[in-house]
Design a protein around this motif. Structure first.
Motif, PDB file in Angstrom:
ATOM      1  N   TYR A 131       6.171  14.004  -8.276  1.00 52.22           N
ATOM      2  CA  TYR A 131       4.910  13.559  -7.690  1.00 52.22           C
ATOM      3  C   TYR A 131       3.752  14.314  -8.332  1.00 52.22           C
ATOM      4  O   TYR A 131       3.162  15.210  -7.746  1.00 52.22           O
ATOM      5  N   ALA A 143       0.970  12.013 -14.853  1.00 52.63           N
ATOM      6  CA  ALA A 143       1.519  12.160 -16.196  1.00 52.63           C
ATOM      7  C   ALA A 143       0.381  12.321 -17.192  1.00 52.63           C
ATOM      8  O   ALA A 143       0.226  11.515 -18.103  1.00 52.63           O
ATOM      9  N   ARG A 177       0.867  -1.166   0.000  1.00 52.36           N
ATOM     10  CA  ARG A 177       0.000   0.000   0.000  1.00 52.36           C
ATOM     11  C   ARG A 177       0.903   1.214   0.000  1.00 52.36           C
ATOM     12  O   ARG A 177       2.069   1.139   0.277  1.00 52.36           O
ATOM     13  N   GLY A 178       0.382   2.341  -0.236  1.00 54.08           N
ATOM     14  CA  GLY A 178       1.251   3.498  -0.316  1.00 54.08           C
ATOM     15  C   GLY A 178       0.744   4.294  -1.481  1.00 54.08           C
ATOM     16  O   GLY A 178      -0.443   4.278  -1.752  1.00 54.08           O
ATOM     17  N   SER A 179       1.656   4.911  -2.171  1.00 54.62           N
ATOM     18  CA  SER A 179       1.204   5.794  -3.228  1.00 54.62           C
ATOM     19  C   SER A 179       0.674   5.014  -4.431  1.00 54.62           C
ATOM     20  O   SER A 179       1.258   4.031  -4.856  1.00 54.62           O
ATOM     21  N   LEU A 180      -0.422   5.490  -4.990  1.00 59.79           N
ATOM     22  CA  LEU A 180      -0.921   4.918  -6.235  1.00 59.79           C
ATOM     23  C   LEU A 180      -0.418   5.696  -7.448  1.00 59.79           C
ATOM     24  O   LEU A 180      -0.653   5.289  -8.583  1.00 59.79           O
ATOM     25  N   VAL A 181       0.272   6.803  -7.189  1.00 60.00           N
ATOM     26  CA  VAL A 181       0.725   7.643  -8.309  1.00 60.00           C
ATOM     27  C   VAL A 181       1.560   6.850  -9.318  1.00 60.00           C
ATOM     28  O   VAL A 181       1.331   6.961 -10.519  1.00 60.00           O
ATOM     29  N   TRP A 211      -0.851   4.773 -11.503  1.00 63.39           N
ATOM     30  CA  TRP A 211      -1.657   5.604 -12.399  1.00 63.39           C
ATOM     31  C   TRP A 211      -0.791   6.189 -13.511  1.00 63.39           C
ATOM     32  O   TRP A 211      -1.190   6.229 -14.669  1.00 63.39           O
ATOM     33  N   ASN A 212       0.394   6.614 -13.140  1.00 64.97           N
ATOM     34  CA  ASN A 212       1.270   7.193 -14.160  1.00 64.97           C
ATOM     35  C   ASN A 212       1.732   6.143 -15.165  1.00 64.97           C
ATOM     36  O   ASN A 212       1.906   6.440 -16.344  1.00 64.97           O
ATOM     37  N   PRO A 242       1.705   9.209   1.786  1.00 63.89           N
ATOM     38  CA  PRO A 242       2.736   8.704   0.877  1.00 63.89           C
ATOM     39  C   PRO A 242       4.030   9.516   0.978  1.00 63.89           C
ATOM     40  O   PRO A 242       5.055   9.088   0.467  1.00 63.89           O
ATOM     41  N   PRO A 289       6.520   1.727   1.801  1.00 65.38           N
ATOM     42  CA  PRO A 289       5.977   2.940   1.181  1.00 65.38           C
ATOM     43  C   PRO A 289       6.964   4.104   1.089  1.00 65.38           C
ATOM     44  O   PRO A 289       6.622   5.139   0.550  1.00 65.38           O
ATOM     45  N   THR A 306      -3.433   9.481  -1.537  1.00 60.62           N
ATOM     46  CA  THR A 306      -2.657   9.845  -2.728  1.00 60.62           C
ATOM     47  C   THR A 306      -3.218  11.123  -3.354  1.00 60.62           C
ATOM     48  O   THR A 306      -2.472  12.030  -3.728  1.00 60.62           O
ATOM     49  N   SER A 352      -6.383   2.094 -14.315  1.00 62.94           N
ATOM     50  CA  SER A 352      -6.064   2.723 -13.031  1.00 62.94           C
ATOM     51  C   SER A 352      -7.129   2.450 -11.980  1.00 62.94           C
ATOM     52  O   SER A 352      -6.958   2.832 -10.817  1.00 62.94           O
TER      53      SER A 352
END
Lengths: 486, 416
Positions: free
Chosen positions: B192, B195, A398-402, A405-406, B163, B182, B223, A479
């Motif tokens: 961050y 895109a 878990r953590g950032s989904l960026v 998605w990117n 995050p 994480p 996020t 995503s």
């Protein structure tokens, strides 16, 4: 072997047609697009989708249809008998990765860091190509499991290059074979001996690193009933198990501590030489805690983050009766009710990336850019520094989904090096009911009203969506939360 | 900022008690926006000088004649206000490299302190092995698979961590952060962002899609909050407070962005920053402006940027601890190429609050040949003693048994 002769002839035929012209070969290799007229209409994942999401690097619309045709049981039996699956297209994709087949001695001639890195990048790219395109999907999933289990970090001394040999001669021959054989091979693997410092384990300066990890991580588990004293004694048994300057296993008698040892209640008599280590391997292979520990890890990978005790108990029995025969254990696991009713597993970055490329019919040409992308996402193949291997529980990812998605955004917009998604082909979904049909092609079920609404709010209701809309639609589906689970 | 207000109200069950809390902890109130359990500890910023920094020319033992004997060309003169290449007095024995003048006032006013003759007891002279050992925080190569900060972060992790809780300003994560998955490796906070040309609508649709009651939804919402936050921080147009001037270098950028995140209450708890170039085997150099040599420029960059960080964060600095360290110091005797080779004992700096008014800690072992450890400055302080004291005094963990396993630390006495 007629099998490989036939492949060889096919390769030659294609080569003759397409010498130096890889787009033609790539076209030949492209898997078929999902059949827009025959999509999966179901409210939740069908049993076939469930099976494929656990036993492959990602169910696809086309694969679901194939399995429907032959039936799940037959398909699985074919997967167990993986050498019989003709994988010539995938082999053709590996054609430019020259270092995969080099000998250890030749690989060791790469000594400058950039050269060593080149070798490491080729193995990582090969791993990705096989995961995306191999028809031996179940085998590749197990190869990945065992690569994590016998983790070797790619960037320590000579592991850059020797991991290629470990992959070829330790993991792949035994991934669907016998666990004991794999452990014995791993203990003699130069890459492992370098990675866990046994290369420098000598009587006068014992190094306990390998001794500790073979018990804690490879066999018994951290609570597997060994003591600090066992660690020291096992280290003594493995003194002298080293690596020659040609990259081969080498036993050095002058480094070996030849006294008597006590390992997990067994006395290993003085004077055993190299066989002390072999004795340790047999003790560990036959230890009941090894069965339980390995079964628990398999269940965590294939069933649930928190392995259900009844299933672990059942399979521990199977493991012991079959002496660690991996196909026997996996057959039993895949037949179990708890497998079929298992909750979704969170895709790790590697599984997210590979399943995305499979779902979108992408071409990956083996470029390092994708390997580097996985590094920034936290899961470069063979890039985990510590010997416990990439974790396998959702809460550790878990953590950032960026980054996810990117990746989806870059992949559909042509912004990911080495990857191309045939957006033109996806345009066949652009007409009536495009959103739901694309959803069925990617998520392998109907969209929920909520998903439908979220997507509509961005692209709006149209009779015909243009290419840019299709990209946006794909990016959102890939995503979505649904696509992050398998 | 609607999102954080919403989570703020959700977070605490303290809607009614808000005023009370505000009175009690006014300065870090806004951090409740992310409702962290470790919120009451300092933000830890770890600056690692890669390559083995020459401690003897950073905090200079001008009171030790052996220093001048060992460094015929590289030594720096004792304090002398009429000589701009003389060290700046810290004690009657130690002086600060004159190119580090920006840090002098911080050291003499008790906002920063130095610890000399510090390092790992049985460390290799190989950069790779030494950094690995120190960043893991263990004895020898065995035992921990994780880094000391990774273990700290895991121990204090909660479901509501953002995050941006731990950042390694680097292409790949520093070893010290290993073990806390994480933790994010970023070259720049500008990494961050989404895109996409239509980031806003994409983000809105994600916000709509991720609406279940599970951990993934939580991660998605956090996020999205963070994306909004980073957008607002707008580091490209960030203006430091109090005329603080950061360099346009990796170090300057990382410190500036760390400051921006701290001010924005982005939930940052640990930042790791690397500064390279300290492996000065050849033509090390004395002071800026006297010819060749990188070292004077490096220490000036370090001091100027740490000072900028301090000044920029003047209103937040009481919740920030900076520690500066390296894998080892360098050989006492300069080599034949007016450089220095790999050594052992080094120097650490700590910028923190409630420090004892001591400019240089640590027992000086002497650098006469009979006191040396294979030609190197011996170690009288273990680096883990420094780090343990910071952990115990400035974070909420209470015990460092997991952070530094099998190690019993001896307090240096850094804090009041």
């Amino acid at each position: 072997m007629t099998h490989s002769r036939r492949n060889f002839l096919k390769l030659m035929a294609l080569g003759a047609v397409a010498a130096g012209c890889s787009p033609i070969i790539d076209n030949q290799l492209q898997p078929p697009m999902p059949d827009a007229t025959n999509l999966i209409a179901a409210q939740t994942a069908t049993p076939i989708v469930h099976l494929l999401n656990r036993t492959t690097f990602g169910a696809t619309s086309t694969l679901v249809q194939d399995v429907e045709t032959v039936g799940m049981e037959t398909w699985l039996e074919q997967q167990f008998d993986y050498p019989a699956i003709d994988d010539w297209q995938m082999n053709l994709r590996l054609r430019r990765l020259d270092t995969l087949t080099m000998t250890a001695a030749d690989l060791l001639s790469f000594t400058r860091t950039p050269d060593k890195r080149y070798v490491a990048n080729e193995l990582a790219a090969a791993m990705l190509i096989k995961a995306i395109y191999s028809k031996r999907q179940f085998y590749e999933v197990l190869v990945n499991f065992w690569s994590d289990h016998f983790n070797i970090y790619h960037f320590k001394k000579t592991t850059y290059t020797l991991k290629t040999v470990d992959d070829r001669e330790v993991i792949r021959p035994h991934a669907l074979g016998n666990f004991g054989d794999m452990l014995r091979a791993s203990a003699h693997s130069p890459a492992m001996l370098v990675y866990l410092d046994n290369i420098a384990n000598e009587k006068s300066h014992p190094n306990e690193n390998y001794a500790r990890e073979i018990m804690e991580l490879h066999t018994l588990g951290v609570d597997g009933g060994y003591t600090e004293n066992d660690v020291q004694e096992v280290a003594r048994c493995f003194t002298g198990w080293s690596v020659s300057n040609r990259g081969a296993f080498e036993y050095r008698p002058e480094w070996h501590d030849d006294g008597e040892k006590q390992v997990l209640g067994h006395t290993i008599a003085a004077g055993g030489g190299k066989s002390d280590g072999d004795r340790v391997l047999e003790i560990l292979i036959n230890h009941p805690n090894t069965a339980r520990y390995l079964v628990t890890k398999l269940v965590r990978r294939f069933v649930a983050d928190d392995p259900p005790t009844p299933l672990v108990n059942d399979l521990t029995g199977t493991w012991r009766e079959s002496n660690g025969d991996i196909p026997t254990v996996m057959r039993r696991l895949l037949q179990h009710d708890l497998f079929w009713t298992a909750p979704p597993k969170f895709k790790r970055p590697l599984e997210m990336v590979i399943s995305l490329l499979r779902a979108t019919n992408a071409t990956y040409n083996g470029k390092t850019a994708l390997v580097q992308r996985l590094q920034t996402m936290g899961q470069r193949p063979f890039g985990f520094a510590t010997p416990d291997g990439y974790p396998d529980r959702a809460d550790e990812w878990r953590g950032s989904l960026v980054p996810r998605w990117n990746f989806a955004l870059d992949a559909v917009h042509g912004g990911q090096g080495g990857v191309s998604i045939p957006i033109g082909d996806w345009q066949q979904f652009a007409g009536d009911d495009a959103i739901n049909r694309l959803g069925q092609a990617i998520l392998l079920r109907d969209l929920t009203p909520q998903e439908n609404q979220a997507i509509l709010s961005v692209v709006g209701e149209k009779d015909r969506y243009n290419q840019s809309d299709i990209r946006t639609l794909l990016a959102m589906l890939l995503s979505s939360p649904a696509f992050q689970w398998r | 900022m609607t999102t954080s207000r919403r989570s703020f109200l959700k977070s605490a069950g303290i809607v009614g008690a808000g005023l009370f809390l505000q009175d009690l902890y006014p300065s870090w109130m806004p951090r409740l926006a992310f409702a962290q359990n470790g919120a009451s500890g300092d933000v830890i910023v770890c600056v690692f000088l890669r390559g083995g920094a020459d401690a003897l020319n950073i905090v200079v033992p001008f009171g030790d004649d052996d220093y001048y004997r060992a460094r015929p060309t590289l030594s720096l003169a004792p304090p002398d206000s009429s000589n701009n290449s003389a060290v700046l007095e810290l004690t009657d024995f130690f002086g600060l490299n004159p190119d580090m003048a920006a840090m002098h006032e911080l050291l003499t006013s008790g906002q920063m302190t130095a610890i000399h003759a510090v390092g790992a007891p049985h460390v290799s002279r190989s950069h790779f092995e030494a950094m690995d050992l120190i960043e893991r925080g263990t004895d020898g190569s065995q035992g921990a698979n994780t880094g000391w900060l990774g273990r700290y972060l895991s121990q204090t992790a909660s479901d509501t961590d953002t995050p941006l809780r731990a950042i390694g300003w680097s292409d790949s994560l520093q070893t010290s952060l290993l073990g806390y998955i994480p933790a994010t490796a970023l070259r720049s906070i500008t990494d961050y962002h989404l895109a996409s040309e239509n980031a806003e609508s994409f983000q809105a649709s994600m916000s709509q899609m991720y609406q279940s009651d599970d951990a993934l939804t939580q991660a998605a919402q956090s996020t999205i909050d963070t994306l909004n936050l980073v957008q607002q921080i707008d580091v490209d147009n960030y203006i430091a407070a109090n005329n603080a001037q950061y360099y346009e270098t990796n170090l300057g950028r990382a410190l500036k962005q760390t400051a921006a995140l701290i001010k924005a209450d982005a939930g940052l708890e640990v930042a790791c920053i690397d500064m390279g170039g300290f492996d000065t085997h050849i033509a090390q150099g004395n002071i800026v402006g006297t010819g060749i040599g990188e070292f004077p420029f490096l220490v000036k960059e370090l001091a100027d940027n740490l000072r900028a960080f301090h000044d920029d964060l003047l209103n937040h600095i009481h919740k920030v601890t900076v520690v500066v360290m390296s894998e080892f110091g360098r050989r006492v005797q300069e080599n034949g190429a007016t450089g220095t080779d790999h050594g052992h004992g080094g120097v650490m700096f700590v910028m923190s609050s409630d420090l004892q008014p001591v400019t240089v800690h640590g027992q000086w072992p002497g650098i006469n040949s009979r006191f040396l450890d294979n030609g190197d400055l011996a170690i009288t302080n273990d680096y883990r003693d420094v780090l343990s004291e910071i952990m115990l005094q400035r974070t909420t963990i209470g015990s460092v048994n997991n952070v530094f396993p099998n190690y019993r630390s001896t307090p240096i006495g850094l804090y009041r």
